[in-house]
Structure formats: C-alpha cells, structure tokens
Design an enzyme around this catalytic site. Structure first.
Site, PDB file in Angstrom:
ATOM      1  N   HIS A  74       0.854  -0.910   0.006  1.00  0.00           N
ATOM      2  CA  HIS A  74       0.184   0.094   0.096  1.00  0.00           C
ATOM      3  C   HIS A  74       0.824   1.192  -0.024  1.00  0.00           C
ATOM      4  O   HIS A  74       1.689   1.390   0.957  1.00  0.00           O
ATOM      5  CB  HIS A  74      -0.876  -0.122   1.297  1.00  0.00           C
ATOM      6  CG  HIS A  74      -1.929   1.209   1.267  1.00  0.00           C
ATOM      7  ND1 HIS A  74      -3.042   1.069   0.511  1.00  0.00           N
ATOM      8  CD2 HIS A  74      -2.041   2.263   2.028  1.00  0.00           C
ATOM      9  CE1 HIS A  74      -3.714   2.267   0.667  1.00  0.00           C
ATOM     10  NE2 HIS A  74      -3.159   2.890   1.486  1.00  0.00           N
ATOM     11  N   SER A  75       0.672   2.057  -0.921  1.00  0.00           N
ATOM     12  CA  SER A  75       1.467   3.420  -1.212  1.00  0.00           C
ATOM     13  C   SER A  75       2.870   2.912  -1.214  1.00  0.00           C
ATOM     14  O   SER A  75       3.392   2.496  -1.974  1.00  0.00           O
ATOM     15  CB  SER A  75       1.128   4.293  -0.003  1.00  0.00           C
ATOM     16  OG  SER A  75       1.414   5.429  -0.249  1.00  0.00           O
ATOM     17  N   LEU A  76       3.676   3.598  -0.357  1.00  0.00           N
ATOM     18  CA  LEU A  76       5.214   3.273  -0.308  1.00  0.00           C
ATOM     19  C   LEU A  76       5.461   1.726  -0.390  1.00  0.00           C
ATOM     20  O   LEU A  76       6.466   1.247  -1.252  1.00  0.00           O
ATOM     21  CB  LEU A  76       5.556   3.970   1.104  1.00  0.00           C
ATOM     22  CG  LEU A  76       6.886   3.224   1.520  1.00  0.00           C
ATOM     23  CD1 LEU A  76       8.244   3.459   0.636  1.00  0.00           C
ATOM     24  CD2 LEU A  76       7.313   3.680   3.028  1.00  0.00           C
ATOM     25  N   SER A 133      -1.223  -0.993  -4.427  1.00  0.00           N
ATOM     26  CA  SER A 133      -2.579  -0.387  -3.844  1.00  0.00           C
ATOM     27  C   SER A 133      -2.155   1.154  -3.386  1.00  0.00           C
ATOM     28  O   SER A 133      -1.135   1.356  -3.140  1.00  0.00           O
ATOM     29  CB  SER A 133      -2.976  -0.950  -2.544  1.00  0.00           C
ATOM     30  OG  SER A 133      -3.884  -0.203  -1.931  1.00  0.00           O
TER      31      SER A 133
END
Length: 248
Positions: free
Chosen positions: A95-97, A123
């Site tokens: 998720h993200s990073l 994501s």
C-alpha cells in the site's frame, strides 16, 4: 491466539496462521505505517489465505531500531528476512510506499531465487515510472502534518499531541524520503501479473497514473477502482479481500 505472531528476526508478523491456507500474502505498509495496519485484511482473508505483514524498523515493537530511508535498503532487508522463511506459493500486497517496496522485493525474488510471487497487488500508488511530488520530506513538521491530514489514515489525536508527534514524524519523514527519492532501474519489469487497486478520489494517485503499472510487468496489469481516497482500504476491507481472493 494473539493478533499476530512475530518472526524471530522481527521483520515478519504473521496473522491468522492456518494449516488450511493455500498460500501466503505478504503485505508491505505505507509511509508511517506498521504491520498491524493489515490486521483487518488478514482476518477477512482467513483461513484460505495466510497473511504476513512486514514491520519496518523504527515503529511499534521495533521503535528502538534505526530508520531506513531508502527503498533500496528497505527492499534489501525485507528480501533477506523473507528469503529465509517464505515458501511458494505466495503473493505480495503493498500500500502506497509499500507498493514500490513490494515491487523491488518481488524483483529480487525473481532474479535471485527459483520462484517469485504469483502476483503483485499495488495499492494506492502510481506506477514506479510516473513522477509525482518529491518535496514532502523536506517540509517542516507542520507541513508534514498538513500532508498527513490531507491523505487521512492517521488518528488526528496523534497529530495533535506534541509528544506523539515527536515520535511519529521522524518515521513518516524517513519513509517519505525513501519513496520520494526512489527511481526504478530502467526497464524494470516483473514476470508476474500486477493487480492495481486505487481509490477514485485519491489526491496523489490518479487512476491513470496507477494504470501505468502495466509498463512494469510482462504479464499485464488489471485496475480495480474503489470509492474513496488514499486510504480507501479502511472502508472496503471485505471488498478488497474478495478482489484478492478472486485474483489468486
């Protein structure tokens, strides 16, 4: 059974361990995030999928450890921890990073081990080759808090408490430094398919930028859009779990 079981080397938290699980999903947190973020998703996926979550240094049970502020360092260390314990079949969710960390760990597994992940779930993150904002880690504390507030996902009480802010902000700044200074190797591509998940109102990840993950795999990428912002996952855990199960 406790909410999670911690690996001896502290990088890996295992949720919902079950002998009936057919595969493992390894989750990589967002900037400032921790392994516990994936507890609800792990419960939604059990018992068919056994969920592992990576715990980066500097948070929760690892709060005394030095922070890592580059994607390369995070990916190298995560790969070494997982290589000792992970067995096929498995998939990655970032998720993200965490999406770019998972991407780099997947590349290491494909290059250095007999079998890589069966799928990467990316994501709330634009494709590695798409440039985005790069100055958040350079902002003062108030500027960093403003960005965290804009994205959501952090308890406002934490950001309002000076002592808690002093603990949280160095972790968040190091993570932003890692992701904002990250650039993939030219032509970096996986040989597994990629499933892209994104919120339709994400202020930093437009759907078109997320769809560009197709450039980073030889097996194609599909895009699934959910209502919500950068932390759409908080509101659609069951739907995301269903999407993961269908894809796997």
């Amino acid at each position: 059974m406790p909410a999670s079981q911690v690996s001896p080397d502290s990088w890996i938290h295992r949720f919902a361990v079950s002998e009936s699980s057919e595969l493992r999903l390894v989750c990589f947190p967002h900037a400032g995030g921790s392994a516990s973020y994936f507890g609800p998703l792990a419960r939604a996926l059990a018992p068919g999928v056994e969920t592992w979550a990576m715990q980066y240094p500097g948070r929760q049970d690892r709060y005394r450890e030095p922070l890592l502020d580059s994607v390369t360092d995070l990916a190298d260390a995560a790969f070494m921890a997982l290589r000792r314990e992970l067995r096929a079949p498995y998939a990655f969710f970032g998720h993200s990073l965490g999406a770019v960390v998972a991407f780099e760990v997947a590349r290491r597994f494909e290059q250095l081990t007999p079998q890589g992940p069966v799928r990467l779930f990316a994501s709330a993150r634009r494709a590695p080759s798409v440039a985005g904002q790069a100055d958040v880690h350079l902002r003062d504390d108030d500027g960093l808090v403003q960005e965290m507030t804009r994205l959501g996902g952090t308890d406002t009480a934490v950001l309002a408490d000076p002592e808690l802010r002093a603990l949280v902000l160095p972790v968040v700044r190091a993570d932003y430094r890692a992701v904002e200074n990250y650039s993939p190797s030219a032509g970096a591509r996986l040989t597994c398919p990629v499933s892209v998940l994104v919120g339709d109102a994400d202020p930093v990840t437009p759907v078109s930028d997320a769809a560009a993950w197709d450039l980073h795999t030889t097996k194609g990428a599909d895009v699934q859009v959910f209502a919500g912002g950068h932390f759409y996952l908080d509101w659609h855990t069951a739907a995301v779990a269903s999407a993961i199960t269908r894809s796997l």
